[in-house]
Design a protein around this motif. Structure first.
Motif, mmCIF file in Angstrom:
data_model
loop_
_atom_site.group_PDB
_atom_site.id
_atom_site.type_symbol
_atom_site.label_atom_id
_atom_site.label_comp_id
_atom_site.label_asym_id
_atom_site.label_seq_id
_atom_site.Cartn_x
_atom_site.Cartn_y
_atom_site.Cartn_z
ATOM 1 N N ALA A 451 0.246 8.319 -2.299
ATOM 2 C CA ALA A 451 0.106 8.344 -0.847
ATOM 3 C C ALA A 451 -1.361 8.540 -0.514
ATOM 4 O O ALA A 451 -2.176 8.934 -1.359
ATOM 5 C CB ALA A 451 0.958 9.457 -0.228
ATOM 6 N N GLY A 452 -1.709 8.259 0.751
ATOM 7 C CA GLY A 452 -3.084 8.397 1.179
ATOM 8 C C GLY A 452 -3.916 7.168 0.847
ATOM 9 O O GLY A 452 -3.443 6.219 0.205
ATOM 10 N N PRO A 453 -5.169 7.134 1.276
ATOM 11 C CA PRO A 453 -6.050 5.991 0.999
ATOM 12 C C PRO A 453 -6.225 5.795 -0.517
ATOM 13 O O PRO A 453 -6.616 6.724 -1.224
ATOM 14 C CB PRO A 453 -7.364 6.378 1.678
ATOM 15 C CG PRO A 453 -6.997 7.418 2.686
ATOM 16 C CD PRO A 453 -5.843 8.160 2.108
ATOM 17 N N ARG A 454 -5.953 4.612 -1.003
ATOM 18 C CA ARG A 454 -6.027 4.355 -2.434
ATOM 19 C C ARG A 454 -6.350 2.880 -2.693
ATOM 20 O O ARG A 454 -6.100 2.020 -1.846
ATOM 21 C CB ARG A 454 -4.724 4.747 -3.132
ATOM 22 C CG ARG A 454 -3.478 4.077 -2.603
ATOM 23 C CD ARG A 454 -2.221 4.780 -3.114
ATOM 24 N NE ARG A 454 -0.987 4.099 -2.744
ATOM 25 C CZ ARG A 454 -0.369 4.276 -1.587
ATOM 26 N NH1 ARG A 454 -0.870 5.102 -0.674
ATOM 27 N NH2 ARG A 454 0.769 3.617 -1.330
ATOM 28 N N CYS A 475 -5.688 -2.501 -1.324
ATOM 29 C CA CYS A 475 -5.780 -1.121 -0.850
ATOM 30 C C CYS A 475 -4.534 -0.797 -0.027
ATOM 31 O O CYS A 475 -3.879 -1.697 0.514
ATOM 32 C CB CYS A 475 -7.030 -0.911 0.018
ATOM 33 S SG CYS A 475 -8.588 -1.302 -0.803
ATOM 34 N N ARG A 476 -4.245 0.498 0.071
ATOM 35 C CA ARG A 476 -3.128 0.960 0.877
ATOM 36 C C ARG A 476 -3.526 2.192 1.678
ATOM 37 O O ARG A 476 -4.292 3.048 1.216
ATOM 38 C CB ARG A 476 -1.919 1.290 -0.009
ATOM 39 C CG ARG A 476 -1.293 0.087 -0.685
ATOM 40 C CD ARG A 476 -0.685 -0.861 0.346
ATOM 41 N NE ARG A 476 -0.075 -2.028 -0.283
ATOM 42 C CZ ARG A 476 -0.700 -3.190 -0.471
ATOM 43 N NH1 ARG A 476 -1.972 -3.325 -0.089
ATOM 44 N NH2 ARG A 476 -0.079 -4.204 -1.015
ATOM 45 N N GLU A 477 -2.986 2.245 2.921
ATOM 46 C CA GLU A 477 -3.128 3.397 3.830
ATOM 47 C C GLU A 477 -4.593 3.775 4.029
ATOM 48 O O GLU A 477 -4.983 4.951 3.893
ATOM 49 C CB GLU A 477 -2.329 4.590 3.305
ATOM 50 C CG GLU A 477 -0.850 4.298 3.165
ATOM 51 C CD GLU A 477 -0.058 5.509 2.683
ATOM 52 O OE1 GLU A 477 -0.544 6.643 2.846
ATOM 53 O OE2 GLU A 477 1.036 5.307 2.125
ATOM 54 N N ARG A 479 -7.992 4.625 6.003
ATOM 55 C CA ARG A 479 -8.233 5.446 7.190
ATOM 56 C C ARG A 479 -8.565 4.529 8.363
ATOM 57 O O ARG A 479 -9.461 3.690 8.279
ATOM 58 C CB ARG A 479 -9.383 6.419 6.927
ATOM 59 C CG ARG A 479 -9.722 7.330 8.087
ATOM 60 C CD ARG A 479 -10.794 8.316 7.657
ATOM 61 N NE ARG A 479 -11.967 7.636 7.138
ATOM 62 C CZ ARG A 479 -12.979 7.199 7.923
ATOM 63 N NH1 ARG A 479 -12.901 7.340 9.246
ATOM 64 N NH2 ARG A 479 -14.022 6.620 7.386
ATOM 65 N N THR A 509 -6.309 -5.028 9.250
ATOM 66 C CA THR A 509 -5.243 -4.458 8.422
ATOM 67 C C THR A 509 -5.713 -3.171 7.768
ATOM 68 O O THR A 509 -6.908 -2.994 7.485
ATOM 69 C CB THR A 509 -4.804 -5.464 7.344
ATOM 70 O OG1 THR A 509 -3.809 -4.869 6.521
ATOM 71 C CG2 THR A 509 -5.962 -5.882 6.466
ATOM 72 N N LEU A 510 -4.750 -2.290 7.507
ATOM 73 C CA LEU A 510 -4.989 -1.067 6.730
ATOM 74 C C LEU A 510 -4.456 -1.194 5.312
ATOM 75 O O LEU A 510 -4.638 -0.277 4.512
ATOM 76 C CB LEU A 510 -4.320 0.130 7.424
ATOM 77 C CG LEU A 510 -4.829 0.488 8.831
ATOM 78 C CD1 LEU A 510 -4.011 1.633 9.407
ATOM 79 C CD2 LEU A 510 -6.300 0.854 8.795
ATOM 80 N N ASN A 511 -3.803 -2.304 5.017
ATOM 81 C CA ASN A 511 -3.229 -2.524 3.679
ATOM 82 C C ASN A 511 -3.632 -3.914 3.167
ATOM 83 O O ASN A 511 -2.784 -4.799 3.018
ATOM 84 C CB ASN A 511 -1.707 -2.392 3.733
ATOM 85 C CG ASN A 511 -1.261 -1.040 4.240
ATOM 86 O OD1 ASN A 511 -1.414 -0.021 3.561
ATOM 87 N ND2 ASN A 511 -0.703 -1.018 5.450
ATOM 88 N N GLU A 571 -7.551 7.055 -6.163
ATOM 89 C CA GLU A 571 -7.673 7.686 -4.844
ATOM 90 C C GLU A 571 -9.066 7.429 -4.271
ATOM 91 O O GLU A 571 -10.078 7.567 -4.957
ATOM 92 C CB GLU A 571 -7.432 9.184 -4.956
ATOM 93 C CG GLU A 571 -7.484 9.918 -3.621
ATOM 94 C CD GLU A 571 -7.259 11.406 -3.768
ATOM 95 O OE1 GLU A 571 -7.278 12.123 -2.737
ATOM 96 O OE2 GLU A 571 -7.059 11.865 -4.917
#
Length: 579
Positions: A451-454, A475-477, A479, A509-511, A571
């Motif tokens: 979880a979180g920015p990765r 990337c996922r999630e 900021r 996009t954030l993902n 991370e």
């Protein structure tokens, strides 16, 4: 042949042969007269007949009861009166007299007591193809050459210069040409070619080196490797001395890939191909598609109820094949096999077009390859409907091309997993998709975030080619900025050289998903002395080119397993929190 038939004094009809004209040695054969309702007459034809005058009927002549002359002679006196001649003293056959039909009533035609001949059953599966299962894929890697002869001269030939070498490769009936490396005597190509081959004795993989010139290319040497040697040993990686040349040698790597019906290995093969993909040349294949086209049924008729002379074209990407053209029929039979190299079965489709030899399309079929991965044996076998009407009977089978190195690694992981199971450790915790064991990360590596920015990243060092390979998956999630969604991209900086690479930009996009590959020239002994700085950024203004960091990652390559290049989540830290 002349035949006389008449009514006898009792019940029945008598018939006799009068002679055979123009046949010195007649043999028994059936006679089928055209006067209903009598059954066909079957009489032995005897060569010893008395000589009777020929009875030549006039054109279109008919008997007294409307029966036409039979083939080869003339029927006379059919059902004649009492004044007709007596039966001939020849072999006679008794026929029962037909039942009487009331005047004005037409007797319906009698059906065959045995019924119409049975319609042949259509097969439900395509027949076996002798070639299916015997084909392999030969992967030819042209790496480098050394100490080539210098053919280009300077100062009017007084000073020997260099050459502009390129390589010509012949294998499996195909020919490939490499790029030209200008002004080089020790060129590096790093190009890969793939061809479908059979285990036919006497085949060679041939290499020829030339110096490219404006008028005529100069010959620099040749070498070859027997194909049987590659198929038996699976991998041949050697420096080959050049023949018919004063000096020089060539470095090649040949590998035989046998198709496997293992969908569990496909993702690992796709990832391995991404890591080993040469910078120049086509993408590496992950599977082999073998198609056996048996027949068609219920094809539409052409104008005028004419059956089509059908052929089929088969296409995957830009590769096409055509069957032979069958004789006109609504149910043509081909029984032909074809093979295609597949880059990614999840993305590709087999297209089949049935058409008449004159051009009109009869039907089409689109067969996505992804559903084959979920079937037993990675194949389908049966009838497929055509869009324009009719059906095709075909077999389509996939085979995953697993390199030897990946196969050995998977076998080692299975053995390691069995040992751990015997010791009572968890069974599913360390399993990858397909039941294969995941390789344990180094003991001092941080756990993968969930979880979180990765950031998902693959790092691999190609020892043979002295290259560091990085694949940025996505990337996922990330900021989110305060105003609007970002346009992220990833920047990679290799330290201390500060050699920079960057991905494309993904909009709003954030993902983001990138799936981009990068390389750095890096000898094996220097890989442990490097650091990789990865930054995810977003462009805030197109005018000012102002950028905002969405996350940052610093990797010491001494703490990263570069031997396999497995993808891993990392991370992302806030840039302000990093030293």
């Amino acid at each position: 042949m002349e035949l006389r038939v008449r009514r006898g004094p009792g019940e029945g009809v008598f018939g006799g042969l009068r002679g055979v004209l123009g046949t010195p040695n007649p043999s028994p054969r059936p006679l089928s007269p055209n006067f209903p309702p009598f059954p066909p007459i079957v009489l032995p034809l005897c060569p010893n007949f008395p000589q009777f005058p020929p009875m030549a009927p006039p054109a279109g002549a008919v008997g007294e009861e409307g029966a036409r002359a039979g083939p080869g002679g003339f029927l006379e006196g059919i059902l004649g009166g009492p004044g007709d001649p007596q039966p001939l003293p020849h072999p006679q056959v008794l026929f029962p007299e037909p039942p009487e039909v009331p005047p004005g009533q037409v007797e319906p035609p009698k059906s065959d007591p045995e019924g119409p001949p049975p319609t042949p059953r259509r097969p439900s599966r395509a027949g076996p193809d002798p070639r299916m299962g015997s084909e392999r894929v030969l992967r030819v890697r042209l790496l480098a050459a050394e100490a080539l002869a210098a053919k280009d001269r300077r100062l009017a030939g007084l000073v020997r210069g260099r050459s502009d070498p390129y390589a010509a490769v012949r294998a499996g009936g195909r020919r490939f040409r490499s790029r030209t490396r200008y002004r080089e005597l020790n060129p590096r190509w790093d190009e890969c070619y793939e061809v479908i081959v059979d285990d036919v004795p006497g085949q060679d993989v041939e290499f020829e080196i030339f110096d490219e010139d404006i008028d005529k290319d100069d010959f620099l040497g040749r070498c070859k490797v027997p194909l049987s040697r590659v198929l038996s040993s699976r991998v041949v990686d050697e420096w080959l001395p050049l023949q018919d040349a004063p000096s020089g040698r060539l470095h090649v790597r040949l590998e035989s890939l046998e198709p496997r019906d293992s969908a569990a290995m496909l993702q690992r093969v796709l990832h391995s191909n991404r890591l080993q993909q040469p910078e120049h040349g086509p993408r590496l294949s992950a599977a082999l598609l073998r198609v056996f086209l048996a027949r068609a049924a219920e094809l539409p008729l052409l104008r005028g109820s004419r059956p089509p002379a059908a052929l089929v074209s088969l296409t995957v990407r830009d590769v096409s094949f055509r069957t032979r053209t069958c004789a006109p029929s609504p149910e043509p039979v081909w029984d032909e096999g074809f093979s295609f190299l597949i880059l990614n079965p999840h993305e590709e489709t087999l297209e089949l077009q049935v058409q008449d030899e004159a051009g009109p399309a009869l039907g089409a079929l689109l067969l996505p390859l992804a559903p084959l991965l979920a079937r037993a044996g990675l194949g389908s076998d049966g009838w497929e409907p055509l869009s324009g009407g009719g059906r095709l009977l075909l077999r389509a089978q996939l085979g995953v091309l697993v390199p030897q190195e990946l196969e050995q690694r998977a076998a080692g992981e299975e053995e390691e997993g069995e040992d751990e199971d015997d010791e009572g450790e968890g069974e599913d915790e360390g399993r990858a998709p397909g039941g294969l064991r995941r390789r344990r990360p180094p003991a001092d590596s941080p756990p993968e975030p969930t979880a979180g920015p990765r950031l998902r990243l693959s790092l691999w060092h190609h020892r043979e080619q002295h290259k560091l390979v990085a694949i940025v998956h996505g990337c996922r999630e990330l900021r989110a900025p305060p105003k609007e969604l970002p346009d992220p991209y990833v920047s990679l900086l290799l330290l201390p050289e500060r050699s920079k690479r960057r991905t494309g930009v993904q909009k709003r996009t954030l993902n983001p998903d990138f799936d981009e590959r990068f390389e750095w020239e890096l000898p094996t002994e220097e890989a442990a002395q490097r650091r990789l700085e990865v930054t995810v950024k977003s462009t805030l203004s197109f005018v000012t080119r102002e950028k905002e960091a969405l996350g940052k990652l610093q990797l010491d390559l001494t703490r990263v397993d570069l031997s396999e290049g497995e993808p891993r989540w990392y991370e992302l830290q806030d840039e302000r929190s990093l030293p």
